[in-house]
Design a protein around this motif. Structure first.
Motif, PDB file in Angstrom:
ATOM      1  N   ILE A 247       8.017 -24.651  24.862  1.00  0.00           N
ATOM      2  CA  ILE A 247       8.650 -23.336  24.699  1.00  0.00           C
ATOM      3  C   ILE A 247       9.255 -23.242  23.302  1.00  0.00           C
ATOM      4  O   ILE A 247       9.932 -24.171  22.850  1.00  0.00           O
ATOM      5  N   LEU A 248       8.959 -22.140  22.641  1.00  0.00           N
ATOM      6  CA  LEU A 248       9.551 -21.877  21.325  1.00  0.00           C
ATOM      7  C   LEU A 248       9.924 -20.401  21.277  1.00  0.00           C
ATOM      8  O   LEU A 248       9.043 -19.536  21.366  1.00  0.00           O
ATOM      9  N   GLU A 249      11.209 -20.146  21.179  1.00  0.00           N
ATOM     10  CA  GLU A 249      11.658 -18.745  21.127  1.00  0.00           C
ATOM     11  C   GLU A 249      12.261 -18.452  19.760  1.00  0.00           C
ATOM     12  O   GLU A 249      12.995 -19.272  19.209  1.00  0.00           O
ATOM     13  N   ILE A 250      11.928 -17.281  19.227  1.00  0.00           N
ATOM     14  CA  ILE A 250      12.502 -16.852  17.957  1.00  0.00           C
ATOM     15  C   ILE A 250      13.342 -15.610  18.262  1.00  0.00           C
ATOM     16  O   ILE A 250      12.828 -14.632  18.826  1.00  0.00           O
ATOM     17  N   HIS A 251      14.599 -15.662  17.882  1.00  0.00           N
ATOM     18  CA  HIS A 251      15.507 -14.554  18.166  1.00  0.00           C
ATOM     19  C   HIS A 251      15.835 -13.813  16.870  1.00  0.00           C
ATOM     20  O   HIS A 251      16.406 -14.385  15.942  1.00  0.00           O
TER      21      HIS A 251
END
Ligand SMILES: NC(=O)c1ccc[n+]([C@@H]2O[C@H](COP(=O)([O-])OP(=O)(O)OC[C@H]3O[C@@H](n4cnc5c(N)ncnc54)[C@H](O)[C@@H]3O)[C@@H](O)[C@H]2O)c1
Length: 338
Positions: A247-251
């Motif tokens: 999982i890789l989230e960019i906010h």
């Protein structure tokens, strides 16, 4: 355009992905295989090579063959630097597996030699070619999620006792150069830094909790502070119970990108959509993804165009710097550049 003649050094697990990609590429032909275990080199030559493909046990012998144009380096981590440097100095184009190297000295020498050389050096970081990664990069570059505030990455995989005990280099500092960070999480660390830019400092920690028979870490976490002000959070381990989706989230201030394995959900101020890989993983493990062949084809295309490949030594040093800074950190802040 005549076909480029290729050689593979290191006929182990990942080499078959390279062999298939060479065979699928009309610009390339596999003409030499090398492994210190003769049986492996011969098996690869018979299984994947051209009918005149030669098997070697000493890569320096293979490098003397003036007809070989391109060398694929698929050996243990500590040998990437000498193999790449020797091959470049022998006048070959070189495509090496990640990581670039296992320490800064090796990495800097590879940058110096490759930048002096007229030949091409590419380092495999194939996940940058995933559809999800390309879409994320485009959305970020177009400013669609606004200023990036942070990112979080979770790599929770499982490496068995056999995985380490069956190998004479994995699990060691001097040959693998580390554990879950340098081997498995480096792809996700690379994507995070590719999206978020230059690093300011890193503070992290690592341990070995589940694999007492190896020297290196099987868990690590870090805060990666980017120069833009964005904060990166990383957690990586090799002792989960299976290879769960990364999982890789960019906010961003105006939206989010949520990557899970090879799928990205993009949420901007006015749209929400999903981008997903349509290709099946034809060769290799499913968690390696399906983009090896795409990067390999791109590398051959660059050779034919006389253009330097975009993921060379300097570019591949960026995720390595983050990995090495976490090893060094042990709870302390490590300022960049290293
Ligand atoms: N990009 C990816 O997703 C991905 C996936 C798997 C592995 N890899 C990388 O590929 C590389 C190889 O990994 P692997 O799992 O295939 O390892 P492996 O141990 O299965 O294969 C390495 C091979 O190199 C050979 N070798 C060792 N010393 C040699 C020498 N001096 N000359 C010639 N051959 C030599 C070994 O005998 C072995 O057959 C590593 O850098 C690894 O990180 C990348």
């Amino acid at each position: 355009m005549s076909q480029l003649k290729a050689a593979i050094i290191g006929c182990g697990g990942v080499a078959r992905v390279h062999a298939h990609a060479i065979n699928d590429n009309t610009d390339a032909q596999l003409m030499a295989t090398v492994d210190i275990i003769e049986e492996r080199a011969t098996k690869y030559a018979h299984k994947y090579g051209h009918k005149t493909c030669k098997a070697y046990t000493d890569y320096k012998e293979m490098l003397k063959d003036p007809t070989i144009d391109v060398v694929h380096v698929c050996g243990p981590h500590y040998l990437h630097a000498p193999m790449v440097i020797d091959a470049l100095k022998a006048g070959k184009h070189v495509l090496s597996e990640k990581p670039l190297a296992i320490n800064l000295e090796q990495a800097n020498e590879m940058i110096a030699v490759s930048e002096k050389s007229e030949r091409n050096l590419g380092i495999i970081l194939q996940n940058r070619y995933n559809l999800a990664s390309c879409e994320a990069k485009k959305v970020i570059n177009e400013g669609k999620i606004g200023k990036i505030l942070g990112a979080r990455a979770f790599v929770t995989w499982y490496r068995t006792k056999e995985y380490y005990l069956d190998s004479n280099w994995k699990g060691t500092w001097d040959k693998e150069g580390g554990g879950v960070l340098i081997d498995q999480a480096i792809h996700t660390i690379d994507l995070m830094q590719w999206f978020l830019g230059e690093v300011d400092w890193v503070q992290g920690s690592w341990a070995n909790r589940f694999h007492p028979y190896i020297q290196v870490e099987d868990v690590a976490e870090a805060l990666i502070q980017f120069k833009s002000g964005a904060r990166g959070i990383l957690f990586a381990t090799n002792y989960y119970t299976y290879d769960s989706n990364i999982i890789l989230e960019i906010h961003g201030e105006n939206g989010k990108i949520f990557i899970e394995k090879d799928k990205a959900r993009i949420e901007t101020g006015n749209e929400s959509y999903v981008v997903e890989e349509s290709q099946e993983v034809k060769e290799g493990k499913s968690y390696w993804g399906s983009s090896h062949a795409t990067q390999i084809a791109d590398f051959y295309n660059d050779i034919n165009l006389g253009k330097k490949h975009w993921i060379g030594a300097r570019e591949a040093k960026k995720p390595l710097d983050i990995v090495l800074s976490i090893y060094k950190s042990q709870g302390q802040k490590v300022e960049f550049p290293l």
